[in-house]
Write an enzyme that holds these catalytic residues in place. Structure first.
Site: not given
Length: 368
Positions: A165, A234, A300, A349, A352-354, A357
């Protein structure tokens, strides 16, 4: 030698102020209030800067837990990590997931291997001009390592989900930075959510060795080839520091739970969701004696405006923000595969990941 016992309880809510399910479990003895370490929740707000449901949910939980812990509501908020994610679009269902932790004398009979462990840490408060920049990356990386140690996890490969957070900017916070002669990463409160989420995610990636540590301000929201496979961040208006929760598997845990993860390449990557389920024995051919507890994922809208070569309009909708579209799409996909809409899907995101994704983690309960 004492072992750590971690509990995970998913409780549905009838509204952001509903604490009846949690209180019922406390009264029944299923949850010991002093053992609560973190509470992650999905609320039915808009997930934006003005989403009051997040703070309302935290206030309701702190007020309810205060007499149980013989603390003030403010002290409860300092003791327990609360992460409320706004937005339950589509079939997503509002709920909270309560994580408990306590020491026990000996593991349960038949327990072997690494099991779910949880650790928590905080950064110090950030200045508004530090959000979305290298200071937030560096301090987040330190906090992730501290949370890993708190969880009894030494190998980054055993970390499967890092929930953070983080703060956002308001007009007052931007003005305060300007008064000191400093500029913020953006003057837009909404855009600042993305900057803060992105920098926090890059901090996770640095801590876990997923990327090199020589990254700077200009990499945030630009170098989308830099990302973490386990970060979930977040942003909210209710704090100025980062709250870091590490979830992974540890040999020091005597938990009856296990966590695994995979990474979605885009918003319709059903194969990745199945891979995450399979990682804890809940795939197409589920192992006996295993039960799904919850799924945690990031959603995302692909920044190039397309999914597998076909144009989408999520980024061009002036009525509904792209994060709300993404939560609904990814939430529907995962809910269909998991058989429940009571899952934790968070929008936004960045890193956060590709790009387009995001990570997806699954917690399963093991029967003995």
């Amino acid at each position: 030698m004492p072992a750590t016992s971690v509990g995970v309880f998913k409780i549905t809510t009838r509204g952001p102020g509903d604490v009846s399910g949690l209180m019922a479990m406390i009264v029944s003895g299923a949850i010991e209030p002093t053992s609560i370490l973190a509470i992650l929740g999905k609320t039915e707000g808009n997930g934006g800067v003005n989403d009051f449901t997040r703070e309302y949910a935290v206030a309701a939980l702190c007020t309810a837990l205060a007499p149980q812990l013989v603390l003030s509501a403010h002290e409860v908020e300092q003791r327990i990590a609360f992460v409320m994610s706004g937005g339950t679009e589509g079939v997503l269902s509002p709920h909270i997931t309560v994580f408990t932790r306590q020491e026990i004398d000996r593991p349960a009979a038949g327990l072997s291997g690494k099991r779910l462990s949880i650790g928590m840490a905080h950064t110090s408060d950030f200045l508004p001009e530090e959000l979305g920049r290298s200071a937030q990356i560096t301090e987040t990386a330190k906090a992730v390592k501290a949370a890993m140690a708190d969880a009894g996890i030494s190998d980054p490969a055993d970390v499967h989900f890092v929930q953070i957070k983080c703060p956002l900017l308001t007009s007052d916070r931007v003005a305060a930075a300007n008064a000191r002669g400093n500029k913020t990463a953006t003057t837009s409160a909404y855009s600042s959510m993305a900057y803060s989420r992105g920098a926090s995610a890059l901090g996770v990636a640095v801590a876990l060795g997923e990327i090199a540590s020589d990254i700077g301000d200009d990499d945030v929201l630009r170098r989308y080839d830099l990302f973490s496979k386990v970060a979930s961040t977040s942003s909210g208006i209710e704090l100025m520091h980062n709250v870091v929760i590490v979830l992974g598997n540890s040999a020091s845990s005597a938990s009856e739970f296990e966590i695994g993860h995979a990474v979605m390449g885009d918003a319709i990557d059903a194969a990745a969701v199945m891979a995450a389920l399979t990682s804890v024995g809940l795939g197409a051919d589920p192992q006996p004696g295993r039960e799904l507890v919850n799924i945690f994922a990031k959603a995302e809208a692909s920044p190039d405006g397309s999914v597998r070569g076909f144009r989408h309009t999520m980024l061009e909708d002036t009525d509904i923000s792209s994060t709300r579209h993404a939560r609904a799409a990814v939430g529907g996909l995962i809910a269909g595969l998991a058989g429940t809409g009571a899952i934790y899907v968070s929008g936004g995101a960045e890193h956060q990941g590709p790009a387009g994704g995001g990570p997806v983690a699954v917690i399963a309960r093991l029967a003995y």
